[in-house]
Design a protein around this motif. Sequence first.
Motif, PDB file in Angstrom:
ATOM      1  N   ALA A   1      36.006  47.121  46.378  1.00  0.00           N
ATOM      2  CA  ALA A   1      34.996  47.085  45.310  1.00  0.00           C
ATOM      3  C   ALA A   1      35.750  46.915  43.998  1.00  0.00           C
ATOM      4  N   PRO A   2      36.042  45.676  43.595  1.00  0.00           N
ATOM      5  CA  PRO A   2      36.903  45.448  42.434  1.00  0.00           C
ATOM      6  C   PRO A   2      36.435  46.132  41.158  1.00  0.00           C
ATOM      7  N   HIS A   3      37.423  46.451  40.329  1.00  0.00           N
ATOM      8  CA  HIS A   3      37.182  47.046  39.021  1.00  0.00           C
ATOM      9  C   HIS A   3      36.590  45.977  38.104  1.00  0.00           C
ATOM     10  N   THR A   4      35.356  46.183  37.646  1.00  0.00           N
ATOM     11  CA  THR A   4      34.727  45.194  36.771  1.00  0.00           C
ATOM     12  C   THR A   4      33.620  45.829  35.949  1.00  0.00           C
ATOM     13  N   PRO A   5      33.980  46.729  35.026  1.00  0.00           N
ATOM     14  CA  PRO A   5      32.953  47.430  34.234  1.00  0.00           C
ATOM     15  C   PRO A   5      32.440  46.572  33.082  1.00  0.00           C
TER      16      PRO A   5
END
Length: 413
Positions: free
Chosen positions: A337-341
């Motif tokens: 679940a890639p980091h993408t805030p």
Amino acid sequence: MNRLEFLKTASAAALLVSGAPPTDAQAGTTAPNDALPTWPLPDLKKAITSPVKIRSVELMKTQNRLLLMVTAEDGTRGITQCNDRMPNLTSLLKGLVLPHFVGQDARDLPQLVDNAYRLNSNYKYAGMPLWNCIGSVEIATWDLLGRLAQKPVYALLGKPVRQEYPVYISDWYRGGEPAEGVVDRLLEKMAATGANGVKIKLGGRMVNTPEDDARTRMYVPLVRKKLGDKAIIYADGNGSFTPKEGIETGKFLENYGVAIFEEPCNFEDEEGMRQVNQALTKIKLAGGEQDSSLYRFERMARTSVYDLYQPDLYYNGGILRALQVAEIVRKYGKLIAPHTPKADPLIAPFWQFAALAPNLYGLQEFVYNPSEKPASWFTPNMRVQNGNMPIPATPGLGIEYDEGIWKQAEKIV
């Protein structure tokens, strides 16, 4: 990740896409002798039959943001917004990375990425700063190629497995205002988007003072009480805890049904993270946003440092390397679940990844501020309906920029 490595392992990667991953016991704990799993190499020269010579790569400032633009000889452009790290990395971008792309055929993108890492001893700078620069150029080049092919980027990379994904609402509260109001704000955002999950912050970010710990012990029960039993809660420690504190905090979170505990310990402390993971039985441990070594991702997955891996698409070197991480961890039965805030054009490469990754897990991060007006300088608006974010099927990365923003843009590189 060079062309030879891709070609040697493309068939194995194709099997990985279609088959179930082995369990940890089947995979064993010793390092494999074969090459790292890869995402199957796309045949870009079949998708785009004519050469795509890159005329220029420019870093521009407009709308108080940095945007990287890759322009082909025919004037077609590929664009990505750059993240907040780029202002401090422009010398690396200009001196080490751009020379490996300008004048080259964009259809050789996997090899160009490898060249920018390997040649001229650039690998001696390896880490987030170098890979963030390479990744930004890679992402903009995918936008260029997608526009030329008149396809979304994900269609150049494989067969999509989803057209939308569920989201959670994130919040950065670590004190400084009444906690009741923070939770009410989360409820308001959940109602507006239809999301059924949130991510909260724990500890003090790389430190855990007694005040930080007291706030955590107060805040988690409050969030659960006000959001209700059906709400999904993720929690991010941002490296605040020692392994002992991480275990204690993780068990505390398990008592309140928290589903994911992200980065409890310092991200460099693999053994500490592993100890925390082994001690917890009801919660998934997550991490990896700070990492940019494919070999480290392989080692962490093989030795069960985390259950869920979170490479950042920019920090880690772009879309194709993120897909490779997905394949690496999938080999060991792990999730991603890639980091993408983000809630702006920075989310666009994640759309492409999310369309393809078979082991994408759970809710994905979405930053939502109901008081903000939709941006006028790009489309589409970042809208979540019924808790889901649709993945655009438009060419390139899926973002269209207002041409007027370039009239007063400042060239940085």
